[in-house]
Design a protein around this motif. Structure first.
Motif, PDB file in Angstrom:
ATOM      1  N   SER A  89       0.824  -1.218   0.000  1.00 41.72           N
ATOM      2  CA  SER A  89       0.000   0.000   0.000  1.00 41.72           C
ATOM      3  C   SER A  89       0.856   1.266   0.000  1.00 41.72           C
ATOM      4  O   SER A  89       0.366   2.338  -0.337  1.00 41.72           O
ATOM      5  N   LEU A  90       2.104   1.162   0.420  1.00 43.77           N
ATOM      6  CA  LEU A  90       3.046   2.290   0.501  1.00 43.77           C
ATOM      7  C   LEU A  90       2.558   3.411   1.416  1.00 43.77           C
ATOM      8  O   LEU A  90       2.974   4.557   1.295  1.00 43.77           O
ATOM      9  N   ASP A  91       1.659   3.072   2.340  1.00 49.58           N
ATOM     10  CA  ASP A  91       1.148   4.066   3.287  1.00 49.58           C
ATOM     11  C   ASP A  91       2.220   4.452   4.295  1.00 49.58           C
ATOM     12  O   ASP A  91       3.077   5.255   4.005  1.00 49.58           O
ATOM     13  N   LEU A  92       2.135   3.880   5.456  1.00 51.82           N
ATOM     14  CA  LEU A  92       3.110   4.133   6.508  1.00 51.82           C
ATOM     15  C   LEU A  92       4.220   3.090   6.432  1.00 51.82           C
ATOM     16  O   LEU A  92       3.982   1.947   6.034  1.00 51.82           O
ATOM     17  N   ALA A  93       5.397   3.478   6.848  1.00 51.28           N
ATOM     18  CA  ALA A  93       6.494   2.514   6.893  1.00 51.28           C
ATOM     19  C   ALA A  93       6.178   1.436   7.923  1.00 51.28           C
ATOM     20  O   ALA A  93       5.705   1.732   9.023  1.00 51.28           O
ATOM     21  N   LEU A  94       6.442   0.192   7.539  1.00 42.06           N
ATOM     22  CA  LEU A  94       6.317  -0.909   8.492  1.00 42.06           C
ATOM     23  C   LEU A  94       7.326  -0.736   9.616  1.00 42.06           C
ATOM     24  O   LEU A  94       7.033  -0.965  10.780  1.00 42.06           O
ATOM     25  N   PHE A  95       8.533  -0.351   9.213  1.00 43.35           N
ATOM     26  CA  PHE A  95       9.561  -0.055  10.201  1.00 43.35           C
ATOM     27  C   PHE A  95      10.628   0.824   9.565  1.00 43.35           C
ATOM     28  O   PHE A  95      10.777   0.866   8.352  1.00 43.35           O
ATOM     29  N   GLU A  96      11.320   1.531  10.435  1.00 46.36           N
ATOM     30  CA  GLU A  96      12.512   2.275  10.029  1.00 46.36           C
ATOM     31  C   GLU A  96      13.641   1.799  10.931  1.00 46.36           C
ATOM     32  O   GLU A  96      13.454   1.640  12.140  1.00 46.36           O
ATOM     33  N   ALA A  97      14.793   1.541  10.335  1.00 50.02           N
ATOM     34  CA  ALA A  97      15.979   1.136  11.085  1.00 50.02           C
ATOM     35  C   ALA A  97      17.087   2.136  10.793  1.00 50.02           C
ATOM     36  O   ALA A  97      17.456   2.342   9.636  1.00 50.02           O
ATOM     37  N   ALA A  98      17.594   2.778  11.841  1.00 51.24           N
ATOM     38  CA  ALA A  98      18.669   3.759  11.716  1.00 51.24           C
ATOM     39  C   ALA A  98      19.960   3.125  12.227  1.00 51.24           C
ATOM     40  O   ALA A  98      19.997   2.563  13.327  1.00 51.24           O
ATOM     41  N   PHE A  99      21.020   3.225  11.412  1.00 44.91           N
ATOM     42  CA  PHE A  99      22.283   2.552  11.686  1.00 44.91           C
ATOM     43  C   PHE A  99      23.378   3.542  12.049  1.00 44.91           C
ATOM     44  O   PHE A  99      23.640   4.483  11.298  1.00 44.91           O
ATOM     45  N   CYS A 100      24.028   3.306  13.184  1.00 42.62           N
ATOM     46  CA  CYS A 100      25.217   4.057  13.564  1.00 42.62           C
ATOM     47  C   CYS A 100      26.396   3.085  13.489  1.00 42.62           C
ATOM     48  O   CYS A 100      26.489   2.149  14.285  1.00 42.62           O
ATOM     49  N   PHE A 101      27.273   3.302  12.518  1.00 44.16           N
ATOM     50  CA  PHE A 101      28.410   2.422  12.328  1.00 44.16           C
ATOM     51  C   PHE A 101      29.557   2.756  13.283  1.00 44.16           C
ATOM     52  O   PHE A 101      30.547   2.039  13.325  1.00 44.16           O
ATOM     53  N   THR A 102      29.418   3.822  14.082  1.00 40.67           N
ATOM     54  CA  THR A 102      30.435   4.172  15.069  1.00 40.67           C
ATOM     55  C   THR A 102      30.193   3.436  16.386  1.00 40.67           C
ATOM     56  O   THR A 102      31.095   2.833  16.940  1.00 40.67           O
ATOM     57  N   CYS A 103      28.957   3.476  16.874  1.00 40.70           N
ATOM     58  CA  CYS A 103      28.661   2.800  18.142  1.00 40.70           C
ATOM     59  C   CYS A 103      28.041   1.418  17.933  1.00 40.70           C
ATOM     60  O   CYS A 103      27.692   0.759  18.902  1.00 40.70           O
ATOM     61  N   HIS A 104      27.905   1.018  16.669  1.00 44.04           N
ATOM     62  CA  HIS A 104      27.412  -0.322  16.334  1.00 44.04           C
ATOM     63  C   HIS A 104      25.970  -0.528  16.804  1.00 44.04           C
ATOM     64  O   HIS A 104      25.596  -1.635  17.180  1.00 44.04           O
ATOM     65  N   GLU A 105      25.179   0.513  16.748  1.00 46.94           N
ATOM     66  CA  GLU A 105      23.804   0.448  17.245  1.00 46.94           C
ATOM     67  C   GLU A 105      22.803   0.657  16.116  1.00 46.94           C
ATOM     68  O   GLU A 105      23.031   1.447  15.201  1.00 46.94           O
ATOM     69  N   VAL A 106      21.701  -0.075  16.210  1.00 39.99           N
ATOM     70  CA  VAL A 106      20.566   0.100  15.308  1.00 39.99           C
ATOM     71  C   VAL A 106      19.361   0.408  16.179  1.00 39.99           C
ATOM     72  O   VAL A 106      19.099  -0.296  17.160  1.00 39.99           O
ATOM     73  N   ARG A 107      18.645   1.446  15.825  1.00 41.76           N
ATOM     74  CA  ARG A 107      17.389   1.765  16.505  1.00 41.76           C
ATOM     75  C   ARG A 107      16.269   1.646  15.486  1.00 41.76           C
ATOM     76  O   ARG A 107      16.352   2.207  14.397  1.00 41.76           O
ATOM     77  N   MET A 108      15.248   0.890  15.868  1.00 41.14           N
ATOM     78  CA  MET A 108      14.105   0.671  14.977  1.00 41.14           C
ATOM     79  C   MET A 108      12.830   1.163  15.637  1.00 41.14           C
ATOM     80  O   MET A 108      12.672   1.078  16.857  1.00 41.14           O
ATOM     81  N   HIS A 109      11.932   1.636  14.802  1.00 41.23           N
ATOM     82  CA  HIS A 109      10.590   1.981  15.252  1.00 41.23           C
ATOM     83  C   HIS A 109       9.633   1.758  14.086  1.00 41.23           C
ATOM     84  O   HIS A 109      10.048   1.607  12.939  1.00 41.23           O
ATOM     85  N   GLY A 110       8.368   1.713  14.396  1.00 39.05           N
ATOM     86  CA  GLY A 110       7.338   1.531  13.385  1.00 39.05           C
ATOM     87  C   GLY A 110       6.258   0.588  13.884  1.00 39.05           C
ATOM     88  O   GLY A 110       6.393  -0.028  14.944  1.00 39.05           O
TER      89      GLY A 110
END
Length: 127
Positions: A75-96
């Protein structure tokens, strides 16, 4: 790394974003410029690569992500999820809508071949 499996199965489009700042509030999309759209095997390959990211211990850098992906269903409405990547602290934060709280923050080893391949994909996507 663990992604929400039902959302992965439903994903038909991935939007690649070069992040320019942190969001003003939790759960809001990371601001930045969309640099690519991946569909079909390109999207499936990227999601498989992300799922292959090996875990890591937490590193401290203050979380300054440079890239995110937004996964959309047909449907391309809302994102199912977003994942943001920090390659410095090796962290991924997801929401959706498809992200359970247990998957919201994860850590990956940014020095491994899968992580370096993902970073190369991101860099190739940016003009």
């Amino acid at each position: 790394m663990q992604l929400p499996s039902e959302a992965v199965a439903a994903t038909v489009l991935i939007e690649v974003v070069r992040i320019s700042a942190l969001p003003a509030e939790p759960g809001v999309a990371y601001p930045g410029r969309t640099v690519a759209h991946w569909t079909g095997s390109e999207a499936a390959d990227a999601l498989a690569l992300i799922e292959d990211l090996p875990g890591s211990a937490q590193h401290r850098c203050g979380f300054r992500p440079g890239w995110s992906i937004r996964a959309y269903e047909e449907s391309l409405d809302l994102a199912l999820f977003e994942a943001a990547f920090c390659f410095t602290c090796h962290e991924v934060r997801m929401h959706g809508t498809a992200v359970p709280p247990a998957l919201a923050t994860q850590f990956f080893n940014a020095d491994t071949p899968p992580a370096q391949a993902l970073l190369a994909l991101f860099r190739t996507a940016a003009p």
